[in-house]
Scaffold this motif. Structure first.
Motif, short mmCIF file in Angstrom:
data_model
loop_
_atom_site.label_atom_id
_atom_site.label_comp_id
_atom_site.label_asym_id
_atom_site.label_seq_id
_atom_site.Cartn_x
_atom_site.Cartn_y
_atom_site.Cartn_z
N MET A 323 0.86 -1.19 0.00
CA MET A 323 0.00 0.00 0.00
C MET A 323 0.89 1.23 0.00
SD MET A 323 -2.75 1.38 2.84
CE MET A 323 -3.97 0.10 2.56
N VAL A 324 0.73 2.10 -1.01
CA VAL A 324 1.65 3.22 -1.20
C VAL A 324 0.91 4.54 -1.27
CG1 VAL A 324 3.54 4.15 -2.59
CG2 VAL A 324 3.15 1.69 -2.55
N ALA A 325 1.40 5.51 -0.51
CA ALA A 325 0.98 6.90 -0.63
C ALA A 325 2.22 7.74 -0.91
CB ALA A 325 0.28 7.36 0.66
N LEU A 326 2.03 9.03 -1.17
CA LEU A 326 3.16 9.91 -1.51
C LEU A 326 3.34 10.99 -0.45
CD1 LEU A 326 2.59 10.46 -5.36
CD2 LEU A 326 3.85 8.62 -4.21
N GLU A 327 4.59 11.43 -0.27
CA GLU A 327 4.91 12.57 0.59
C GLU A 327 6.01 13.38 -0.07
OE1 GLU A 327 7.71 13.08 2.95
OE2 GLU A 327 8.89 11.31 2.44
N ASN A 328 6.37 14.54 0.53
CA ASN A 328 7.35 15.40 -0.15
C ASN A 328 8.31 16.09 0.80
OD1 ASN A 328 5.56 17.42 0.90
ND2 ASN A 328 6.36 18.84 -0.62
N SER A 329 8.64 15.46 1.92
CA SER A 329 9.55 16.10 2.87
C SER A 329 10.91 16.34 2.23
CB SER A 329 9.71 15.24 4.12
OG SER A 329 10.23 13.97 3.78
N GLY A 330 11.58 17.38 2.70
CA GLY A 330 12.89 17.73 2.14
C GLY A 330 13.01 19.22 1.94
N MET A 354 -3.19 6.03 -14.34
CA MET A 354 -3.47 7.38 -13.85
C MET A 354 -4.38 7.38 -12.62
SD MET A 354 -2.73 10.62 -14.53
CE MET A 354 -2.28 10.73 -16.27
N GLU A 355 -5.40 6.54 -12.63
CA GLU A 355 -6.33 6.52 -11.50
C GLU A 355 -5.69 5.88 -10.27
OE1 GLU A 355 -9.07 8.28 -11.80
OE2 GLU A 355 -8.44 8.64 -13.87
N GLN A 356 -4.80 4.92 -10.47
CA GLN A 356 -4.07 4.32 -9.35
C GLN A 356 -3.10 5.34 -8.75
OE1 GLN A 356 -4.78 1.21 -8.12
NE2 GLN A 356 -6.45 1.30 -9.62
N ALA A 357 -2.50 6.15 -9.62
CA ALA A 357 -1.60 7.21 -9.13
C ALA A 357 -2.39 8.23 -8.33
CB ALA A 357 -0.90 7.88 -10.31
N LEU A 358 -3.61 8.56 -8.78
CA LEU A 358 -4.47 9.48 -8.04
C LEU A 358 -4.78 8.94 -6.65
CD1 LEU A 358 -6.31 12.01 -7.92
CD2 LEU A 358 -8.13 10.58 -8.90
N MET A 359 -4.98 7.64 -6.54
CA MET A 359 -5.26 7.03 -5.23
C MET A 359 -4.14 7.29 -4.23
SD MET A 359 -6.99 3.32 -6.05
CE MET A 359 -6.91 2.86 -4.32
N MET A 360 -2.90 7.42 -4.73
CA MET A 360 -1.76 7.61 -3.84
C MET A 360 -1.76 8.96 -3.14
SD MET A 360 1.39 5.93 -6.00
CE MET A 360 1.43 4.17 -6.37
N ILE A 361 -2.59 9.89 -3.61
CA ILE A 361 -2.67 11.21 -2.97
C ILE A 361 -4.08 11.52 -2.49
CG2 ILE A 361 -0.67 12.21 -4.15
CD1 ILE A 361 -2.61 13.48 -6.17
N THR A 362 -4.97 10.52 -2.55
CA THR A 362 -6.35 10.74 -2.09
C THR A 362 -6.81 9.63 -1.15
OG1 THR A 362 -7.17 9.72 -4.16
CG2 THR A 362 -7.02 12.13 -4.10
N LEU A 363 -7.30 8.52 -1.70
CA LEU A 363 -7.92 7.49 -0.87
C LEU A 363 -6.92 6.73 -0.01
CD1 LEU A 363 -10.50 6.16 0.00
CD2 LEU A 363 -10.31 4.58 -1.94
N THR A 364 -5.75 6.40 -0.57
CA THR A 364 -4.75 5.66 0.22
C THR A 364 -4.27 6.47 1.42
OG1 THR A 364 -4.06 4.37 -1.70
CG2 THR A 364 -2.56 4.43 0.16
N PRO A 365 -3.90 7.76 1.26
CA PRO A 365 -3.57 8.55 2.46
C PRO A 365 -4.71 8.59 3.47
CG PRO A 365 -2.86 9.70 0.49
CD PRO A 365 -3.65 8.52 0.03
N ALA A 366 -5.95 8.71 2.97
CA ALA A 366 -7.10 8.75 3.88
C ALA A 366 -7.20 7.46 4.68
CB ALA A 366 -8.38 8.99 3.09
N LYS A 367 -6.93 6.31 4.04
CA LYS A 367 -6.96 5.03 4.75
C LYS A 367 -5.87 4.97 5.81
CE LYS A 367 -9.04 2.20 1.08
NZ LYS A 367 -8.82 1.10 0.11
N ILE A 368 -4.66 5.39 5.44
CA ILE A 368 -3.55 5.36 6.40
C ILE A 368 -3.84 6.26 7.59
CG2 ILE A 368 -1.12 5.97 6.73
CD1 ILE A 368 -0.66 5.13 3.80
N LEU A 369 -4.44 7.42 7.33
CA LEU A 369 -4.71 8.40 8.38
C LEU A 369 -5.98 8.08 9.17
CD1 LEU A 369 -3.91 11.61 6.28
CD2 LEU A 369 -2.51 10.66 8.13
N GLY A 370 -6.75 7.10 8.71
CA GLY A 370 -7.96 6.72 9.42
C GLY A 370 -9.12 7.67 9.22
#
Length: 434
Positions: A323-330, A354-370
């Motif tokens: 399960m992968v989401a994206l971040e941008n620290s640095g 494209m839609e799987q990439a969109l999930m990495m900044i929308t639904l997947t982060p939401a799942k990780i964050l609860g």
């Protein structure tokens, strides 16, 4: 008279530098028609109708196959695209305004172990940096403290608020651990040497383990006399009510983290960064450990890595079932947070759907964050936190927002940047395109 002029000037300066007034609670009904809806879960509705009432999506359907009564204000989205609000994970938005001004920098606390520190109470909802995220569709963020071995607790906020209380969506979603570096580059910044094993790595891991063991003992059924705020703050995470976010890179260090997770019975671990995690993907999947992959627009971590490794790394993990989401620290991470949609676009450009990439900044982060029961996708019963774009929002050329909503509130897309754009376009008599 001079005093009056001074007061008026001061008030004008304050007004000129303040953020826009947050949008009021939704009144009436919005119906978005004819737009292509990118649901956020991998699905797309080419010709959609979306009804928003009381801050909630009350209906979403294919307009070509479902008939419904059209209510309230009708927003014609023909030729446009609707997306769920983008979530910026592992961000310091609102914690620092100007790096060179110490008084505006509140991203870290002194000390090594600070699990009791809460980033939320330092969040500045009036930040000009924060308001500049919204025109690109970044509407939610995880606000994370920095520094030390245990930095503190993060919280999830929406980016159109009066203060941190109004902004909070989920308070204290998890504790952040900065795992010791197993390897370090020798030499100096101007004359770097070879990469060598860190001399104090084992001692630092032992120190962290001992601290966690002490916290577990403190939070056991037999309570000691007196209050230890640091140990008590870890109890929700130890019980599985909050996440343990472990910031780590490198194959060896990640393998050590997985051993640490098992040995300490950590129930909700999340890896942040995770470079070289593709080499231990099988173990990550087996232990159900999500990875919030490091910045996509970056250089390779090692001299012998493929030049495009940061671009394709999220797909390498996803292809192996992680399960992968994206971040941008640095470097410049707060200002760069507006580029979250383009990080996903780059991942799509390197082979990801494209839609799987969109999930990495929308639904997947939401799942990780609860917070996925309310946010992360365009579904009936969820919060109306979404935006309308003239084109593909994951492409810099298409990311041109016309409207955006947070919990159904029709928010402003203006910022200091848009004000300057209009100012200088007017100066030269050019046509303003918004």
């Amino acid at each position: 008279m001079k005093n009056i002029v001074y007061i008026i000037s001061a008030l004008f300066a304050i007004t000129a530098t303040a953020q826009q007034t947050p949008a009021p609670v939704q009144q009436g009904v919005y119906t978005i028609m004819n737009a292509t809806a990118h649901i956020g879960n991998g699905e797309v509705i080419e010709n959609s109708v979306i009804v928003i009432e009381n801050g909630i999506i009350t209906a979403i359907a294919d307009a070509t196959s479902v008939k419904m009564d059209l209510k309230g204000e009708r927003i014609d989205g023909y030729g446009m695209h609707v997306y769920p609000g983008i979530i910026a994970m592992n961000s310091t938005l609102g914690l620092v305004e100007v790096d060179a001004v110490n008084a505006s920098d509140d991203e870290r606390e002194i000390g090594t172990f600070n699990p009791h520190i809460r980033s939320l109470i330092a969040y500045n909802a009036e930040s000009r940096v924060v308001e500049s995220m919204r025109p690109n569709g970044v509407l939610l963020a995880q606000i994370v403290p920095r520094g030390g071995r245990i930095s503190g607790k993060s919280s999830v906020v929406q980016l159109d608020a009066w203060n941190w209380e109004d902004a909070a969506i989920r308070t204290d979603d998890g504790v952040h651990i900065n795992w010791p570096s197993s390897f370090r580059r020798s030499g100096t910044w101007y004359e770097p040497g070879p990469i060598e094993p860190s001399k104090n790595y084992k001692e630092q891991v032992t120190e962290l383990t001992d601290f966690l063991n002490s916290a577990q003992a403190y939070n056991s059924t037999v309570k000691p006399v007196g209050l230890n705020l640091k140990y008590a703050a870890l109890q929700p995470a130890l019980n599985g009510d909050e996440n343990f976010y472990i910031h780590v890179d490198g194959e060896k260090a990640i393998r050590d983290v997985l051993k640490f997770i098992k040995a300490n019975n950590i129930k909700k671990p999340v890896i942040i960064g995770g470079r070289e995690g593709d080499k231990v993907a099988t173990e990550l999947v087996a232990m159900n450990v999500p990875v919030v992959a490091g910045r996509v627009h970056d250089l390779p971590a090692r001299e012998d890595e493929d030049f495009d490794m940061p671009y394709k790394f999220p797909k390498l993990l996803a292809d192996k079932g992680v399960m992968v989401a994206l971040e941008n620290s640095g470097s410049m991470e707060r200002h760069q947070a507006r580029n979250f949609p383009f990080y996903a676009g780059t991942v799509a450009g390197y082979g990801m759907d494209m839609e799987q990439a969109l999930m990495m900044i929308t639904l997947t982060p939401a799942k990780i964050l609860g917070i996925d029961k309310k946010y992360g996708s365009l579904e009936q019963g969820k919060s109306a936190t979404l935006f309308i774009s003239k084109g593909n929002a994951l492409d810099m050329r298409g990311n041109q927002l016309t409207r955006a909503f947070i919990d159904g509130r029709d928010i402003s897309l203006d910022s200091h940047q848009t004000e300057l754009y209009e100012r200088y376009m007017n100066k030269f008599g050019a046509e303003i395109k918004r």
